[in-house]
Structures are given as structure tokens and as C-alpha cells.
Design a protein around this motif. Structure first.
Motif, PDB file in Angstrom:
ATOM      1  N   ARG A  20       3.266 -17.766  13.431  1.00 44.75           N
ATOM      2  CA  ARG A  20       2.766 -16.535  12.824  1.00 44.75           C
ATOM      3  C   ARG A  20       3.585 -16.088  11.618  1.00 44.75           C
ATOM      4  NH1 ARG A  20      -1.168 -14.120  15.886  1.00 44.75           N
ATOM      5  NH2 ARG A  20      -1.406 -14.962  17.980  1.00 44.75           N
ATOM      6  N   PHE A  21       4.813 -16.541  11.510  1.00 46.02           N
ATOM      7  CA  PHE A  21       5.648 -16.107  10.399  1.00 46.02           C
ATOM      8  C   PHE A  21       5.419 -16.940   9.136  1.00 46.02           C
ATOM      9  CE2 PHE A  21       7.988 -19.598  12.222  1.00 46.02           C
ATOM     10  CZ  PHE A  21       8.602 -20.204  11.145  1.00 46.02           C
ATOM     11  N   VAL A  22       4.733 -18.080   9.282  1.00 47.89           N
ATOM     12  CA  VAL A  22       4.617 -19.019   8.162  1.00 47.89           C
ATOM     13  C   VAL A  22       3.794 -18.451   7.012  1.00 47.89           C
ATOM     14  CG1 VAL A  22       3.814 -21.298   7.435  1.00 47.89           C
ATOM     15  CG2 VAL A  22       4.925 -21.013   9.663  1.00 47.89           C
ATOM     16  N   MET A  23       2.570 -18.016   7.291  1.00 52.09           N
ATOM     17  CA  MET A  23       1.684 -17.545   6.221  1.00 52.09           C
ATOM     18  C   MET A  23       2.208 -16.287   5.526  1.00 52.09           C
ATOM     19  SD  MET A  23      -0.502 -19.748   5.654  1.00 52.09           S
ATOM     20  CE  MET A  23      -1.420 -18.792   4.450  1.00 52.09           C
ATOM     21  N   PRO A  24       2.689 -15.265   6.267  1.00 50.10           N
ATOM     22  CA  PRO A  24       3.275 -14.116   5.555  1.00 50.10           C
ATOM     23  C   PRO A  24       4.450 -14.513   4.669  1.00 50.10           C
ATOM     24  CG  PRO A  24       2.841 -13.532   7.833  1.00 50.10           C
ATOM     25  CD  PRO A  24       2.603 -15.010   7.720  1.00 50.10           C
ATOM     26  N   LEU A  25       5.277 -15.453   5.143  1.00 47.19           N
ATOM     27  CA  LEU A  25       6.421 -15.902   4.352  1.00 47.19           C
ATOM     28  C   LEU A  25       5.961 -16.628   3.089  1.00 47.19           C
ATOM     29  CD1 LEU A  25       9.454 -16.339   3.958  1.00 47.19           C
ATOM     30  CD2 LEU A  25       9.266 -18.384   5.394  1.00 47.19           C
ATOM     31  N   VAL A  26       4.969 -17.495   3.236  1.00 47.54           N
ATOM     32  CA  VAL A  26       4.451 -18.235   2.082  1.00 47.54           C
ATOM     33  C   VAL A  26       3.873 -17.277   1.049  1.00 47.54           C
ATOM     34  CG1 VAL A  26       2.652 -19.826   1.316  1.00 47.54           C
ATOM     35  CG2 VAL A  26       4.013 -20.374   3.344  1.00 47.54           C
ATOM     36  N   TRP A  27       3.074 -16.315   1.504  1.00 50.78           N
ATOM     37  CA  TRP A  27       2.470 -15.360   0.576  1.00 50.78           C
ATOM     38  C   TRP A  27       3.517 -14.464  -0.078  1.00 50.78           C
ATOM     39  CZ3 TRP A  27      -1.864 -15.076  -1.956  1.00 50.78           C
ATOM     40  CH2 TRP A  27      -2.969 -15.777  -1.500  1.00 50.78           C
ATOM     41  N   LEU A  28       4.537 -14.084   0.695  1.00 47.42           N
ATOM     42  CA  LEU A  28       5.615 -13.264   0.127  1.00 47.42           C
ATOM     43  C   LEU A  28       6.314 -14.004  -0.999  1.00 47.42           C
ATOM     44  CD1 LEU A  28       7.401 -10.720   0.219  1.00 47.42           C
ATOM     45  CD2 LEU A  28       8.818 -11.880   1.926  1.00 47.42           C
ATOM     46  N   LEU A  29       6.628 -15.280  -0.767  1.00 47.01           N
ATOM     47  CA  LEU A  29       7.297 -16.083  -1.797  1.00 47.01           C
ATOM     48  C   LEU A  29       6.395 -16.293  -3.013  1.00 47.01           C
ATOM     49  CD1 LEU A  29       9.036 -18.752   0.475  1.00 47.01           C
ATOM     50  CD2 LEU A  29      10.098 -16.793  -0.649  1.00 47.01           C
ATOM     51  N   LEU A  30       5.112 -16.535  -2.775  1.00 42.49           N
ATOM     52  CA  LEU A  30       4.185 -16.740  -3.885  1.00 42.49           C
ATOM     53  C   LEU A  30       4.029 -15.472  -4.726  1.00 42.49           C
ATOM     54  CD1 LEU A  30       1.340 -18.869  -2.219  1.00 42.49           C
ATOM     55  CD2 LEU A  30       3.030 -19.634  -3.900  1.00 42.49           C
ATOM     56  N   LEU A  31       3.947 -14.328  -4.063  1.00 39.93           N
ATOM     57  CA  LEU A  31       3.806 -13.072  -4.789  1.00 39.93           C
ATOM     58  C   LEU A  31       5.058 -12.755  -5.604  1.00 39.93           C
ATOM     59  CD1 LEU A  31       2.025 -10.937  -2.031  1.00 39.93           C
ATOM     60  CD2 LEU A  31       1.045 -11.675  -4.208  1.00 39.93           C
ATOM     61  N   MET A  53       4.956  -2.625  -3.319  1.00 39.06           N
ATOM     62  CA  MET A  53       3.594  -2.630  -2.777  1.00 39.06           C
ATOM     63  C   MET A  53       3.316  -3.934  -2.033  1.00 39.06           C
ATOM     64  SD  MET A  53       0.737  -1.116  -2.290  1.00 39.06           S
ATOM     65  CE  MET A  53       0.771   0.304  -3.406  1.00 39.06           C
ATOM     66  N   TYR A  54       3.665  -5.062  -2.655  1.00 37.49           N
ATOM     67  CA  TYR A  54       3.440  -6.348  -2.000  1.00 37.49           C
ATOM     68  C   TYR A  54       4.243  -6.455  -0.706  1.00 37.49           C
ATOM     69  CZ  TYR A  54       1.180  -8.024  -6.285  1.00 37.49           C
ATOM     70  OH  TYR A  54       0.333  -8.193  -7.349  1.00 37.49           O
ATOM     71  N   THR A  55       5.477  -5.982  -0.735  1.00 37.98           N
ATOM     72  CA  THR A  55       6.335  -6.044   0.446  1.00 37.98           C
ATOM     73  C   THR A  55       5.763  -5.199   1.573  1.00 37.98           C
ATOM     74  OG1 THR A  55       8.301  -6.416  -0.917  1.00 37.98           O
ATOM     75  CG2 THR A  55       8.664  -5.591   1.313  1.00 37.98           C
ATOM     76  N   PHE A  56       5.262  -4.020   1.236  1.00 43.49           N
ATOM     77  CA  PHE A  56       4.624  -3.152   2.236  1.00 43.49           C
ATOM     78  C   PHE A  56       3.445  -3.857   2.886  1.00 43.49           C
ATOM     79  CE2 PHE A  56       1.354  -0.161   3.486  1.00 43.49           C
ATOM     80  CZ  PHE A  56       2.040   0.788   4.215  1.00 43.49           C
ATOM     81  N   LEU A  57       2.592  -4.476   2.071  1.00 46.77           N
ATOM     82  CA  LEU A  57       1.390  -5.121   2.587  1.00 46.77           C
ATOM     83  C   LEU A  57       1.719  -6.340   3.446  1.00 46.77           C
ATOM     84  CD1 LEU A  57      -0.915  -4.862  -0.562  1.00 46.77           C
ATOM     85  CD2 LEU A  57      -0.912  -3.397   1.474  1.00 46.77           C
ATOM     86  N   ILE A  58       2.719  -7.124   3.021  1.00 45.21           N
ATOM     87  CA  ILE A  58       3.124  -8.288   3.813  1.00 45.21           C
ATOM     88  C   ILE A  58       3.701  -7.832   5.153  1.00 45.21           C
ATOM     89  CG2 ILE A  58       4.777 -10.183   3.963  1.00 45.21           C
ATOM     90  CD1 ILE A  58       2.472 -10.848   2.156  1.00 45.21           C
ATOM     91  N   ALA A  59       4.520  -6.786   5.127  1.00 45.32           N
ATOM     92  CA  ALA A  59       5.111  -6.267   6.364  1.00 45.32           C
ATOM     93  C   ALA A  59       4.034  -5.701   7.283  1.00 45.32           C
ATOM     94  CB  ALA A  59       6.155  -5.198   6.038  1.00 45.32           C
ATOM     95  N   ILE A 106      14.418 -10.784   1.071  1.00 44.73           N
ATOM     96  CA  ILE A 106      13.790 -11.807   0.227  1.00 44.73           C
ATOM     97  C   ILE A 106      13.260 -11.167  -1.053  1.00 44.73           C
ATOM     98  CG2 ILE A 106      11.854 -13.417   0.060  1.00 44.73           C
ATOM     99  CD1 ILE A 106      12.176 -13.931   3.070  1.00 44.73           C
ATOM    100  N   SER A 107      12.598 -10.020  -0.903  1.00 44.86           N
ATOM    101  CA  SER A 107      12.022  -9.343  -2.061  1.00 44.86           C
ATOM    102  C   SER A 107      13.099  -8.802  -3.000  1.00 44.86           C
ATOM    103  CB  SER A 107      11.120  -8.192  -1.599  1.00 44.86           C
ATOM    104  OG  SER A 107      10.022  -8.668  -0.858  1.00 44.86           O
ATOM    105  N   ALA A 108      14.243  -8.387  -2.445  1.00 40.92           N
ATOM    106  CA  ALA A 108      15.313  -7.825  -3.271  1.00 40.92           C
ATOM    107  C   ALA A 108      16.118  -8.914  -3.980  1.00 40.92           C
ATOM    108  CB  ALA A 108      16.242  -6.969  -2.413  1.00 40.92           C
ATOM    109  N   ILE A 109      16.237 -10.076  -3.337  1.00 39.53           N
ATOM    110  CA  ILE A 109      17.008 -11.171  -3.938  1.00 39.53           C
ATOM    111  C   ILE A 109      16.224 -11.833  -5.069  1.00 39.53           C
ATOM    112  CG2 ILE A 109      17.939 -13.481  -3.462  1.00 39.53           C
ATOM    113  CD1 ILE A 109      18.781 -12.442  -0.712  1.00 39.53           C
ATOM    114  N   ALA A 110      14.882 -11.769  -4.992  1.00 37.60           N
ATOM    115  CA  ALA A 110      14.044 -12.436  -6.005  1.00 37.60           C
ATOM    116  C   ALA A 110      14.362 -11.992  -7.436  1.00 37.60           C
ATOM    117  CB  ALA A 110      12.569 -12.218  -5.683  1.00 37.60           C
ATOM    118  N   PRO A 111      14.389 -10.687  -7.748  1.00 33.62           N
ATOM    119  CA  PRO A 111      14.716 -10.297  -9.128  1.00 33.62           C
ATOM    120  C   PRO A 111      16.160 -10.608  -9.511  1.00 33.62           C
ATOM    121  CG  PRO A 111      14.551  -8.360  -7.738  1.00 33.62           C
ATOM    122  CD  PRO A 111      14.037  -9.507  -6.935  1.00 33.62           C
TER     123      PRO A 111
END
Length: 243
Positions: A20-31, A53-59, A106-111
Motif C-alpha cells: 500500500r505504500f508503493v503507489m503513494p510513494l511513487v506519486w509523491l516522488l513524481l510530483l 498541497m501535493y503533500t496533503f493530498l498524498i497523506a 521527502i517533500s522538504a528534502i526535495a527543494p
């Protein structure tokens, strides 16, 4: 405390042994990749607001999907074992906070990585330590609120799966368009206050040039109140609605 730790270990093993964690993780990385690979220079704060916004929706997706991880029989057995349904449901809320922390990191390290790789040429201004601190708090707050809201759409609370999906879709629309709806229909604010103000983050800062720590902490606190409220409502309803 020992029981909570054992329950958290149980939830961790159950969740990460599933897929269950795979698809949210993949989409988070892609976004995140989509945000920080656009033509430079891009607005630093605008990109982080978009990431919120993306992080909220993925969570929210993670919280919603976690509801279906365990069947009713296994859940009842665990409650009988710990002799407290409140403790069991509380452990799920804490585990979702753990998942929210991973998502927000993950979202904070990206930028940060984007700024390092581009040698500070990607954004419209240099990326600083205050940017990482404030963005991490904002992203964590959004992730926690999103996960708790998604978790509130529990199958025992909303028994019809189609209704669950429809409600989730409406929530996504309301969260995304909340600010616009209030601007066009001011009276809607009396109803939409129950929706986490993710879209309102963009107007919270008087200057678009830098993050204010005070405003960030205030936003962080308000989102935690939403998280606590959603979690408390879910626990209360599940205690009332038996299997």
C-alpha cells in the motif's frame, strides 16, 4: 507505553509488508520531481506552497488506504489483546503521524537537493536554512492533517465504498478550491472552516520573498488542531459504532 510501542511495531510491520505504500510513494516522488525540474528560475515559496498541497493530498490518500489494511476480525483480536479500543485506535493515529513525518521529510528534502544540484540557480533567490525549517513545519502540518482526514473516512463510519470515494473526491475539490470559493462566496467560510486551509497558506505570508517563523509556527499549530480534531472524531465514532 510498552503497549503503544508494541502496537506501533505491529502497524509498521503490517503496513510495510503490504504494497500500500508503493503507489503513494511513487506519486509523491513524481510530483516533487515535476515541481523542481521546471524551467528555471522558479519561485521558491510558490513551489513549496504547491508542494504543501501535493503533500496533503498524498497523506490523505495514505490515511484513506490504511483503513482497509486490516480486516475486522484481526482488528477485534488486537483490541481484545490490548483490552482497550481507545489505545488501539490511538496507536493507529500515532502511526499515521509517523507516516506523515516520512512524507513531509521527502517533500522538504526535495527543494534542498534541487538547490544543491543546481548550485542555487534553480530558484528565484538563494535557498536558506530558514526555508528548510519553515517548509518542513508546513509540510509536516499538511501531511498530518491530510492523513487524519483521510483516516476519518473509515469503512465503519461510511459503509458504502462508493460514498467513501465520492466524499474523498469532494474533500479534494474543497481543499484545493477553498480559498477561491470563499473569495467568490464569502458566506461559504462559515461552512468551509471545517476544511484544513491548505490553499490559504499562500496568503498567510505578507511578503512572498521570505518565510516568517512566527507565521509558520501559527500555521503549524492550527493544522495540528485539525489533526487532533479529526483523530478524536474518528476514535469517538469507532468506539460508538461497533463491529
Amino acid at each position: 507505553m510498552k503497549t503503544i510501542n508494541e502496537l506501533l511495531s505491529y502497524h509498521r510491520l503490517s503496513y510495510f509488508h503490504s504494497s500500500r505504500f508503493v503507489m503513494p510513494l511513487v506519486w509523491l516522488l513524481l510530483l516533487q520531481l515535476g515541481i523542481y525540474t521546471t524551467p528555471r528560475p522558479i519561485g521558491l515559496m510558490d513551489s513549496i506552497f504547491m508542494s504543501c498541497m501535493y503533500t496533503f493530498l498524498i497523506a490523505m490518500w495514505v490515511g484513506l488506504s490504511y483503513n482497509n489494511l486490516e480486516d475486522n476480525i484481526s482488528e477485534q483480536l488486537m483490541i481484545l489483546r490490548v483490552k482497550s479500543d481507545t489505545l488501539y485506535y490511538l496507536s493507529i493515529a500515532l502511526f499515521l503521524l509517523f507516516l506523515s513525518t516520512i512524507i513531509s521529510l521527502i517533500s522538504a528534502i526535495a527543494p534542498l537537493l534541487a538547490a544543491i544540484i543546481s548550485q542555487q540557480a534553480l530558484f528565484d533567490r538563494p535557498y536558506e536554512a530558514n526555508d528548510f525549517l519553515c517548509s518542513l513545519l508546513l509540510l509536516l502540518a499538511c501531511a498530518c492533517a491530510g492523513a487524519s482526514l483521510g483516516s476519518l473516512l473509515h469503512p465503519r463510519i461510511l459503509k458504502d465504498k462508493k460514498l467513501v470515494l465520492l466524499t474523498a473526491l469532494f474533500l479534494v475539490v474543497f481543499v484545493s478550491a477553498r480559498l477561491t470559493m470563499i473569495r467568490q462566496y464569502p458566506l461559504s467560510a462559515f461552512v468551509l472552516w471545517v476544511i484544513p486551509p491548505v490553499a490559504d497558506i499562500t496568503k498567510a505570508y505578507p511578503s512572498s520573498a521570505a518565510f516568517s517563523r512566527l507565521i509558520t509556527i501559527q500555521l503549524f499549530g492550527s493544522f495540528l488542531l485539525y489533526t487532533a480534531a479529526f483523530s478524536a472524531i474518528k476514535i469517538g465514532l469507532l468506539k460508538k459504532i461497533k463491529f
